[in-house]
Design an enzyme around this catalytic site. Structure first.
Site, PDB file in Angstrom:
ATOM      1  N   TYR A 268      -2.032  -1.096  10.482  1.00 48.34           N
ATOM      2  CA  TYR A 268      -2.067  -1.250   9.030  1.00 48.34           C
ATOM      3  C   TYR A 268      -0.751  -0.790   8.401  1.00 48.34           C
ATOM      4  CZ  TYR A 268      -3.877  -0.873   4.241  1.00 48.34           C
ATOM      5  OH  TYR A 268      -4.079  -1.006   2.887  1.00 48.34           O
TER       6      TYR A 268
ATOM      7  N   SER B 128       0.859  -1.185   0.000  1.00 44.67           N
ATOM      8  CA  SER B 128       0.000   0.000   0.000  1.00 44.67           C
ATOM      9  C   SER B 128       0.894   1.232   0.000  1.00 44.67           C
ATOM     10  CB  SER B 128      -0.872  -0.009   1.265  1.00 44.67           C
ATOM     11  OG  SER B 128      -1.513   1.235   1.487  1.00 44.67           O
TER      12      SER B 128
END
Length: 255
Positions: A157, A144
């Site tokens: 995350y 990401s």
């Protein structure tokens, strides 16, 4: 697009009930692959496999928890059976975003959940699929933009996606001599459920505009655009790319 890039090949796609996983499953099937679609969401998997069939492709669902080593070994064996004994490509994509909380409120329980899916799940995919993937095969892991920069309120995350990049580079070194390439993608804002959820948490009224203001191209990407890049990286056309990290963020991390 080359319709024959994956003809006769077998692909594993994890997180296949989600927006990106479904788009990649469809893209690979449209290009000739037999696709083993993996997820915990059985209803979502059935939808993905039905769409693959509607597109004229071959798909099979495998309900599996990517944090469970035995379940991962099981889906790899399912893929072997689908492919006549071997596997060609893996899109190691399953992931969760977890809560949006400052680090002092971020619970240990949620940290463990996010790391289990986003890090351990990717590790198990690499570990157990590697033995089934033949020389000339390829793996793409989903990281990401949060794998290369920090975001407040998303410590679990962000930590997990940074770790995916490290795993990708290490696995590329381990598997390169066996003729298996390993790369990672770093998507920015993608149209779909995850971004809609994050926008609501940022600001229910203006979250979309706030996120969009950080993207130089002035728009979100689509799952289909992500799928096109993943298909390229898994194909022989990217035959000299390994250990690489591909940003798909509209310039978000170039600033």
């Amino acid at each position: 697009m080359s319709a024959a890039r994956f003809a006769g090949k077998t692909a594993i796609v994890t997180g296949a009930a989600g927006d990106i996983g479904r788009a990649v499953s469809l893209r690979l099937a449209e290009e000739g692959a037999r696709v083993l679609a993996v997820d915990l969401d059985q209803a979502g998997l059935e939808k993905t496999v039905a769409l693959v069939a509607d597109a004229g492709g071959t798909g099979r669902a495998a309900v599996a928890d990517v944090t469970d080593a035995a379940a991962v070994r099981g889906y790899v064996e399912d893929a072997r059976a689908l492919g006549g004994g071997s596997v060609d490509v893996l899109f190691n994509n399953a992931g969760i975003e977890g809560p949006t909380e400052p680090i002092w409120d971020y619970s240990e329980e949620w940290l463990e959940k996010v790391l289990a899916v986003n890090l351990k799940g990717v590790f198990f995919g690499l570990k157990y699929a590697a033995a089934a993937i033949r020389a000339g095969g390829a793996i793409v892991n989903t990281s990401s933009v949060a794998g290369v920069v920090g975001f407040g309120g998303m410590s679990g995350y962000v930590a997990s996606k940074h770790a995916v990049i490290g795993l990708t580079r290490s696995a590329a070194l381990d598997l390169g001599p066996r003729g298996i390439r390993v790369n990672a993608i770093c998507p920015g804002p993608v149209e779909g459920r995850m971004m809609a959820s994050l926008e609501d948490r940022i600001d229910p009224d203006h979250g979309h505009e706030m996120v969009l203001s950080t993207v130089p191209l002035g728009r979100f990407t689509t799952p289909a655009e992500i799928a096109a890049t993943v298909a390229f990286l898994l194909s022989p056309e990217a035959g000299y790319a390994t250990g690489a990290i591909f940003s798909l963020d509209g310039g978000q991390t170039a600033q």
